[in-house]
Design a protein around this motif. Structure first.
Motif, PDB file in Angstrom:
ATOM      1  N   THR A 105       0.825  -1.262  -0.018  1.00  7.05           N
ATOM      2  CA  THR A 105      -0.011   0.056   0.014  1.00  7.05           C
ATOM      3  C   THR A 105       0.775   1.203   0.139  1.00  7.05           C
ATOM      4  N   SER A 106       0.384   2.359  -0.596  1.00  5.55           N
ATOM      5  CA  SER A 106       0.898   3.645  -0.605  1.00  5.55           C
ATOM      6  C   SER A 106       1.085   4.426   0.765  1.00  5.55           C
ATOM      7  N   ALA A 107       0.235   3.695   1.648  1.00  5.65           N
ATOM      8  CA  ALA A 107       0.092   4.465   3.082  1.00  5.65           C
ATOM      9  C   ALA A 107       1.120   3.897   3.694  1.00  5.65           C
ATOM     10  N   THR A 108       1.931   3.374   3.767  1.00  6.04           N
ATOM     11  CA  THR A 108       3.328   2.919   4.356  1.00  6.04           C
ATOM     12  C   THR A 108       4.612   3.363   3.786  1.00  6.04           C
ATOM     13  N   ASP A 109       5.358   3.600   4.631  1.00  7.32           N
ATOM     14  CA  ASP A 109       6.819   3.739   4.056  1.00  7.32           C
ATOM     15  C   ASP A 109       7.174   2.314   3.648  1.00  7.32           C
ATOM     16  N   PHE A 110       8.174   2.521   2.659  1.00  5.85           N
ATOM     17  CA  PHE A 110       8.692   0.920   1.894  1.00  5.85           C
ATOM     18  C   PHE A 110      10.174   1.336   1.454  1.00  5.85           C
ATOM     19  N   ASN A 119      19.662 -10.192 -16.359  1.00 10.89           N
ATOM     20  CA  ASN A 119      20.407  -9.265 -17.027  1.00 10.89           C
ATOM     21  C   ASN A 119      19.630  -9.081 -18.635  1.00 10.89           C
ATOM     22  N   ASP A 120      18.367  -9.343 -18.723  1.00 14.82           N
ATOM     23  CA  ASP A 120      17.886  -9.585 -20.215  1.00 14.82           C
ATOM     24  C   ASP A 120      16.953  -8.050 -20.298  1.00 14.82           C
ATOM     25  N   ARG A 121      16.940  -7.288 -19.592  1.00 15.19           N
ATOM     26  CA  ARG A 121      16.518  -5.900 -19.415  1.00 15.19           C
ATOM     27  C   ARG A 121      15.051  -5.943 -19.535  1.00 15.19           C
ATOM     28  N   LYS A 122      14.282  -7.137 -19.322  1.00 10.93           N
ATOM     29  CA  LYS A 122      12.924  -7.195 -19.461  1.00 10.93           C
ATOM     30  C   LYS A 122      12.234  -7.798 -18.264  1.00 10.93           C
ATOM     31  N   THR A 123      12.906  -8.702 -17.610  1.00 10.75           N
ATOM     32  CA  THR A 123      12.177  -9.349 -16.572  1.00 10.75           C
ATOM     33  C   THR A 123      12.861  -8.931 -15.163  1.00 10.75           C
ATOM     34  N   GLY A 124      12.273  -9.389 -14.160  1.00  8.13           N
ATOM     35  CA  GLY A 124      12.908  -9.188 -12.631  1.00  8.13           C
ATOM     36  C   GLY A 124      12.338  -9.901 -11.578  1.00  8.13           C
ATOM     37  N   VAL A 125      12.933  -9.870 -10.542  1.00  9.69           N
ATOM     38  CA  VAL A 125      12.284 -10.330  -9.248  1.00  9.69           C
ATOM     39  C   VAL A 125      12.377  -9.235  -8.400  1.00  9.69           C
ATOM     40  N   SER A 126      11.596  -9.220  -7.427  1.00  9.93           N
ATOM     41  CA  SER A 126      11.494  -8.069  -6.359  1.00  9.93           C
ATOM     42  C   SER A 126      11.335  -8.298  -5.143  1.00  9.93           C
ATOM     43  N   PHE A 127      12.029  -7.599  -3.993  1.00 13.67           N
ATOM     44  CA  PHE A 127      11.861  -7.851  -2.444  1.00 13.67           C
ATOM     45  C   PHE A 127      11.654  -6.490  -1.870  1.00 13.67           C
ATOM     46  N   TRP A 128      10.766  -6.537  -1.282  1.00 13.06           N
ATOM     47  CA  TRP A 128      10.101  -4.998  -0.478  1.00 13.06           C
ATOM     48  C   TRP A 128       9.847  -5.583   1.123  1.00 13.06           C
ATOM     49  N   THR A 129      10.159  -4.189   1.948  1.00  8.46           N
ATOM     50  CA  THR A 129       9.871  -4.444   2.948  1.00  8.46           C
ATOM     51  C   THR A 129       9.196  -2.927   3.629  1.00  8.46           C
ATOM     52  N   THR A 197      14.663   1.536  -4.432  1.00 13.33           N
ATOM     53  CA  THR A 197      13.544   2.318  -3.939  1.00 13.33           C
ATOM     54  C   THR A 197      13.161   2.487  -2.646  1.00 13.33           C
ATOM     55  N   ARG A 198      13.181   3.740  -2.259  1.00 11.05           N
ATOM     56  CA  ARG A 198      12.690   4.222  -0.879  1.00 11.05           C
ATOM     57  C   ARG A 198      11.404   5.087  -1.127  1.00 11.05           C
ATOM     58  N   PHE A 199      10.408   4.785  -0.356  1.00 14.89           N
ATOM     59  CA  PHE A 199       9.094   5.604  -0.379  1.00 14.89           C
ATOM     60  C   PHE A 199       8.801   6.156   0.927  1.00 14.89           C
TER      61      PHE A 199
END
Length: 584
Positions: A105-110, A119-129, A197-199
């Motif tokens: 949610t955009s209601a929290t810092d992350f 390194n194919d410049r098209k796909t990726g995996v992501s990790f957030w907290t 990324t920091r929000f």
């Protein structure tokens, strides 16, 4: 089937393998000293690593972040480490909401990471907290050109994160096993792409490494904008994950006897067992094996009520099908796809037993490959069926272009069959100009099955300028023949052809404006029935949209819709109906 597959790969082999020049990557420091994994990066080894520079993306692109942020990355033989010190000059600005896995949610810092591990410049995996230390992970495909449609938070893997809230803000440490990532090595070196990324929710402020362009939608998800990082000597273990299950229970039901004079208790004991195995064949190839598959723990779909004459699309959430699912994507836009994994193990909303199956995905050189084979049980009038898919995709010309092919089969024990094939290509012609071409055909029992026939064929042409600022456009023409029926695919609507045109112009006002971004757009859709050539749908939309620097937004639009309903439409199990007519 064999002839189609041979032709498919013969066409792909016409394209040469190309090496692409890249900028010098940032060398990630390999550490040998211990990192105490506690969410506080205060060990001396962290101080020896240079912090990564952050640049504001919103509300004012290119500005210096308002709060101090210190990001560092490192690795050892087993883990990739990312640490963050995320200070707040006013601790009351800290927002920490949610503790559930994959909560977003955009209601929290992350604080988050997107890794283009191939390194194919098209796909990726992501990790957030967030400051509470929740774990949110997901995948991105197609360089996020479809915005949230290309992002899947149902994917889960093995990793850890810990956080700590203090008087200055909060800190975080990510620990990602290399055995959870898929990558390639060249001369002992591995290059990946990374976006950090920091929000800050209280300020609607986002900052990133590297600096990202606001010219694109969701740039912090786009692998093509990531910074290159380099590792040396990665040799993760070939892990094997085994997930067995056993279920048991008793079902009881009171039934009237034959004379309808009394109830008898009918008791049915239930027992089931099965096994899932995930094995890393190599750094870049993964095999998944399932026996008597159990999907009882799958997250429930979001509830939808269908008040249209078209099929509803539900994304795949079963873990078995999510490992590098982008390989199997053959989209004709709008949810239409030559392969839709939810056709396997489900029949009209009912679960169908899967006896077992094998799935292999990965990347070899410039090739993405995917192979799947599964066998399901008989269910009501549906026979026991075998499902097969072969997919191959190869980068050509530049890193944003590819050609690919797919073949699918659905074979029933009663002799029924459905075979489909597809050829497609995405080409970055120049700058932000992209050309997409897709072709597919299906063949099945009790059909004419003519290769040179548009009736069982699917075609799509798209030319677009992918940009959010300045002038941009999107032209699409698509054809779906009256006999096109992908047995392992999905069609929102069938038997139609038509075009879509989108013209838009976007602006980023100066730093004194309360508006961060706004645009005008003109969109139009026209669709005809391929059998009767009668127009069915016309849509035109003139709109102005804006997003304020504070985070809120809105739009004003003038909309025109026309639907020609050729036959009565029933809704809600025939509880309501719409008469055939023209509606505007």
């Amino acid at each position: 089937m064999v002839k189609i597959t041979i032709l498919l790969f013969a066409l792909l082999l016409l394209f040469p393998i190309i090496s692409f020049p890249q900028s010098n990557p940032l060398k990630v420091k390999k550490i040998t000293k211990e990192v105490v994994f506690d969410g506080v990066p205060d060990e001396p080894v962290w101080q020896t690593i240079e912090a990564l520079p952050m640049t504001m993306l919103t509300p004012i692109a290119g500005d210096k972040p308002s709060e101090e942020t210190i990001y560092r990355i490192a690795y050892n033989d087993e883990y990739f480490y990312v640490s963050g010190i995320l200070n707040h000059s006013d601790i009351s600005d800290l927002r920490a909401i949610g503790k559930k896995r994959d909560y977003a949610t955009s209601a929290t810092d992350f604080f988050g990471i997107v890794l283009d591990s191939y390194n194919d410049r098209k796909t990726g995996v992501s990790f957030w907290t967030n400051p509470n230390g929740i774990r949110t992970d997901g995948t991105v495909q197609n360089d996020a050109i479809g915005d949230t449609d290309d992002i899947n938070f149902s994917w889960n893997t093995f990793w850890d994160v810990k956080t700590n809230i203090n008087d200055q803000g909060w800190t975080a440490e990510f620990r990602i096993p290399f055995s959870s990532l898929r990558f390639q090595k060249h001369d002992g070196k591995t290059v990946m792409g990374i976006i950090l990324t920091r929000f800050i929710a209280a300020k609607n402020e986002m900052s990133n490494f590297p600096a990202l362009s606001p010219d694109y939608s969701l740039p912090f998800w786009k692998s093509s904008l990531s910074a290159l990082i380099e590792f040396e000597g990665l040799n993760p273990k070939k892990t094997v994950y085994i997930t067995p299950y056993i279920t048991g229970g008793v079902g009881q039901e009171n039934k009237l006897n034959n004379n309808n004079t009394a109830y008898n208790m009918d008791t049915n004991p239930k027992f089931d067992a099965g096994l899932d195995i995930k094995y890393s064949l190599t750094n870049n190839l993964t095999a998944d094996l399932t026996i008597n598959t159990d999907f009882a723990q799958v997250e429930a779909d979001n509830q939808q009520i269908n008040l249209t004459r078209f099929s509803l699309y539900f994304p795949e959430k079963r873990i078995f099908f999510l490992e590098k699912s982008d390989v199997f994507d053959f989209s004709f836009l709008g949810g239409n796809n030559l392969f839709y994994s939810r056709k396997i193990g489900l029949h009209e909303g009912n679960p169908v037993r899967i006896y077992g199956g094998l799935r292999m995905t990965g990347r070899i050189g410039e090739w993405d490959i995917g192979i799947l084979d599964m066998q399901t049980a008989k269910f009501e009038e549906n026979p026991s069926e075998n499902f097969g898919v072969v997919r191959a995709k190869r980068t050509v010309f530049n890193q944003n272009s590819y050609v690919s092919g797919m073949a699918t089969t659905r074979m029933g024990t009663d002799g029924s069959y459905n075979v489909a094939y597809g050829l497609d290509g995405l080409f970055r012609v120049t700058g932000d100009e992209y050309l997409t071409l897709k072709w597919g055909q299906t063949f099945e029992n009790d059909s004419a099955n003519k290769v040179f026939d548009l009736a069982p064929s699917r075609f799509l042409f798209e030319w677009q300028r992918r940009k959010e600022t300045g002038f941009a456009y999107d032209f699409v023409y698509t054809w779906s023949g009256k006999s096109f029926n992908p047995g392992v695919g999905f069609e929102v609507k069938d038997n139609y052809h038509g075009s879509r045109v989108v013209l838009q112009h976007g602006w980023l006002p100066n730093s004194t404006s309360f508006i961060r971004y706004h645009k005008f757009s003109l969109s139009g859709w026209n669709f005809w029935n391929t059998a009767t050539n009668l127009q069915e749908t016309s849509i035109a939309v003139l709109a102005w949209e804006f997003e304020a620097k504070k985070g809120f937004g809105g739009n004003i639009s003038i909309n025109f819709y026309r639907e020609d309903l050729m036959e009565e439409l029933t809704l809600g199990n025939d509880q309501a109906s719409v008469p055939a007519d023209r509606y505007t």
